[in-house]
Design a protein around this motif. Structure first.
Motif, PDB file in Angstrom:
ATOM      1  N   LEU A   1     143.270  30.784  40.896  1.00  0.00           N
ATOM      2  CA  LEU A   1     143.080  30.832  39.448  1.00  0.00           C
ATOM      3  C   LEU A   1     142.032  31.842  38.979  1.00  0.00           C
ATOM      4  O   LEU A   1     141.899  32.052  37.777  1.00  0.00           O
TER       5      LEU A   1
ATOM      6  N   PRO B   1     144.869  34.887  38.266  1.00  0.00           N
ATOM      7  CA  PRO B   1     146.191  34.274  38.416  1.00  0.00           C
ATOM      8  C   PRO B   1     147.364  35.253  38.402  1.00  0.00           C
ATOM      9  O   PRO B   1     148.452  34.919  38.885  1.00  0.00           O
TER      10      PRO B   1
ATOM     11  N   TYR C   1     145.283  20.936  29.554  1.00  0.00           N
ATOM     12  CA  TYR C   1     145.015  22.129  30.345  1.00  0.00           C
ATOM     13  C   TYR C   1     146.293  22.936  30.567  1.00  0.00           C
ATOM     14  O   TYR C   1     146.291  24.166  30.435  1.00  0.00           O
TER      15      TYR C   1
ATOM     16  N   PHE D   1     147.002  26.762  29.776  1.00  0.00           N
ATOM     17  CA  PHE D   1     147.346  27.680  30.864  1.00  0.00           C
ATOM     18  C   PHE D   1     148.647  28.422  30.559  1.00  0.00           C
ATOM     19  O   PHE D   1     148.758  29.636  30.784  1.00  0.00           O
TER      20      PHE D   1
ATOM     21  N   LYS E   1     148.108  31.036  28.220  1.00  0.00           N
ATOM     22  CA  LYS E   1     147.105  31.978  28.723  1.00  0.00           C
ATOM     23  C   LYS E   1     145.818  31.963  27.890  1.00  0.00           C
ATOM     24  O   LYS E   1     145.255  33.003  27.550  1.00  0.00           O
TER      25      LYS E   1
ATOM     26  N   THR F   1     143.165  29.876  28.897  1.00  0.00           N
ATOM     27  CA  THR F   1     142.126  29.263  29.727  1.00  0.00           C
ATOM     28  C   THR F   1     141.145  30.324  30.202  1.00  0.00           C
ATOM     29  O   THR F   1     141.506  31.476  30.406  1.00  0.00           O
TER      30      THR F   1
ATOM     31  N   PHE G   1     138.021  31.172  33.215  1.00  0.00           N
ATOM     32  CA  PHE G   1     137.802  30.831  34.624  1.00  0.00           C
ATOM     33  C   PHE G   1     136.995  29.546  34.743  1.00  0.00           C
ATOM     34  O   PHE G   1     137.222  28.737  35.653  1.00  0.00           O
TER      35      PHE G   1
ATOM     36  N   SER H   1     139.329  26.646  34.352  1.00  0.00           N
ATOM     37  CA  SER H   1     140.182  26.528  35.541  1.00  0.00           C
ATOM     38  C   SER H   1     139.436  25.919  36.720  1.00  0.00           C
ATOM     39  O   SER H   1     139.981  25.078  37.440  1.00  0.00           O
TER      40      SER H   1
ATOM     41  N   PHE I   1     139.077  22.305  36.109  1.00  0.00           N
ATOM     42  CA  PHE I   1     140.368  21.633  36.293  1.00  0.00           C
ATOM     43  C   PHE I   1     140.678  21.454  37.775  1.00  0.00           C
ATOM     44  O   PHE I   1     141.199  20.409  38.193  1.00  0.00           O
ATOM     45  N   ILE I   2     140.349  22.453  38.576  1.00  0.00           N
ATOM     46  CA  ILE I   2     140.585  22.369  40.026  1.00  0.00           C
ATOM     47  C   ILE I   2     139.846  21.182  40.622  1.00  0.00           C
ATOM     48  O   ILE I   2     140.433  20.343  41.317  1.00  0.00           O
TER      49      ILE I   2
END
Length: 405
Positions: free
Chosen positions: A219, A222, A345, A349, A352, A354, A356, A359, A362-363
């Motif tokens: 991400l 991406p 989220y 996403f 487009k 979002t 970093f 992201s 979110f991870i």
């Protein structure tokens, strides 16, 4: 002139108060000291009161709605709890967490303020990780895996998850750090974290860390899909081979990952820890069927487990813990925020919108959700912070998108 939040000169007294709280709240030795525990909470409240002239920003939000809905459910569960003392203790912990989260949320005004709070958390938890290295016999954690030793107040999974979380967040924070002393501190925390992950031998921690790094790779840029996929495949392959081929890594962690794959695939023999946790899940499912709507009272799985397996311990599974404690009603009241955040989220996403930062949050949010299969997290500081950070980051991203239209 635009100030850089990663320079020490921009740290306020309230920031120091939050940092101290994070250090105390993640330290098993310090948090049992009532002076340090209540003192760190009082320091946040008093400092915020002085700096903001007694005013606390208390805007309504879905995050607060989620907290209050869950607290009300927990409170009502005390009425029918099979062990009211346990349920009341759990409720006290949740109320304290909710109070701290309200104060944290009041300081989150934009994406930069979220970055600062993440930095404060990493600094605080870094102090705990260094403390563990200096004060604990790490060999005991390896022996504890086999049931041959006790680690007292400390839990190897919690230490490992704190270390893995710090590592992933530092991947985001390090390039932004301008102060050389802060960069040196990050390097020390990274070193301590990797060493502790090795000694804790927690497979959840290893999986969380490796997949977290892979997520950051995917991400960060991406659009470079092929390059990212190749890097992810290389990362997973190299990591697996190192864990399986290097004797010291295999002895500490590798064999447990191997046992986990046996449990998932059904090929080979699972280790005793996995088999025991599968038994707890079975107990939880059977108990849930007997009281599916309201459960048995928050935090009471250990009582049921003691009666059915003679093991006075929690379920090691957040889904089971909540379903048994508060039934389907409590389960829905707790997990609706997860679905909400995932949907929000994905919408950002797809369009487009979002950043970093969003992201990365979110991870770790999704990975921490997955680890709930083997961890109880509903009373975890990390879990509450992740939900809050992601919620606010998405909110600010949406707001900037709407204004830019």
């Amino acid at each position: 002139m635009k100030l850089n939040i990663f320079q020490f000169k921009n740290i306020s007294l309230l920031d120091v108060a939050f940092c101290i709280f994070f250090a105390v709240a993640t330290n098993a030795d310090l948090m049992v000291n009532p002076i340090l525990w209540w003192g760190s909470i009082a320091l946040i409240i008093v400092t915020q009161f002085i700096l903001n002239r007694g005013k606390l920003k208390f805007n309504s939000s879905k995050f607060k709605v989620w907290i209050f809905m869950f607290l009300i459910t927990c409170t009502l569960s005390i009425v029918y709890s099979i062990n009211r003392a346990i349920s009341i203790d759990q409720l006290k912990t949740l109320i304290i967490l909710a109070l701290v989260m309200i104060y944290v949320e009041s300081e989150l005004n934009n994406l930069n303020s979220i970055e600062k709070m993440i930095m404060l958390y990493v600094i605080g938890v870094g102090m705990t990780l260094i403390y563990v290295l200096l004060t604990q016999d790490l060999n005991q954690f390896q022996l504890a895996i086999h049931g041959e030793a006790s680690t007292g107040r400390w839990n190897g999974n919690e230490i490992g998850m704190n270390a893995a979380m710090a590592l992933i967040l530092i991947l985001y924070l390090f390039p932004k750090a301008k102060n050389p002393l802060l960069k040196i501190y990050y390097i020390i925390v990274v070193t301590a974290s990797l060493y502790l992950i090795y000694w804790m031998g927690s497979r959840k921690t290893i999986v969380f860390f490796i997949l977290g790094v892979c997520g950051v790779i995917l991400l960060r840029r991406p659009k470079k899909i092929i390059r990212n996929l190749l890097l992810v495949c290389c990362t997973i392959t190299v990591s697996w081979n190192l864990l399986m081929e290097i004797p010291s890594l295999y002895q500490n962690v590798g064999w447990r990952l191997e046992a986990l794959t046996y449990s998932i695939t059904g090929k080979g023999k699972a280790d005793s820890s996995t088999l025991l946790r599968e038994k707890y899940i079975k107990v939880g499912i059977e108990s849930f069927k007997e009281s599916p709507l309201i459960g048995y009272g928050v935090g009471t799985f250990s009582e049921i487990n003691k009666a059915k397996t003679n093991h006075n311990t929690y379920s090691h599974n957040n889904f089971i813990e909540i379903a048994v404690g508060m039934g389907l009603i409590g389960f829905i009241f707790y997990y609706w925020i997860y679905i909400y955040l995932i949907m929000k989220y994905l919408k950002l996403f797809i369009y487009k919108r979002t950043s970093f930062l969003v992201s990365v949050l979110f991870i770790v949010f999704v990975l921490y959700l997955v680890t709930q299969v083997g961890l109880v997290t509903y009373e975890s500081l990390i879990q509450c912070l992740l939900i809050l950070f992601l919620y606010k980051a998405i909110e600010f991203s949406q707001s900037s998108y709407i204004k830019g239209r």
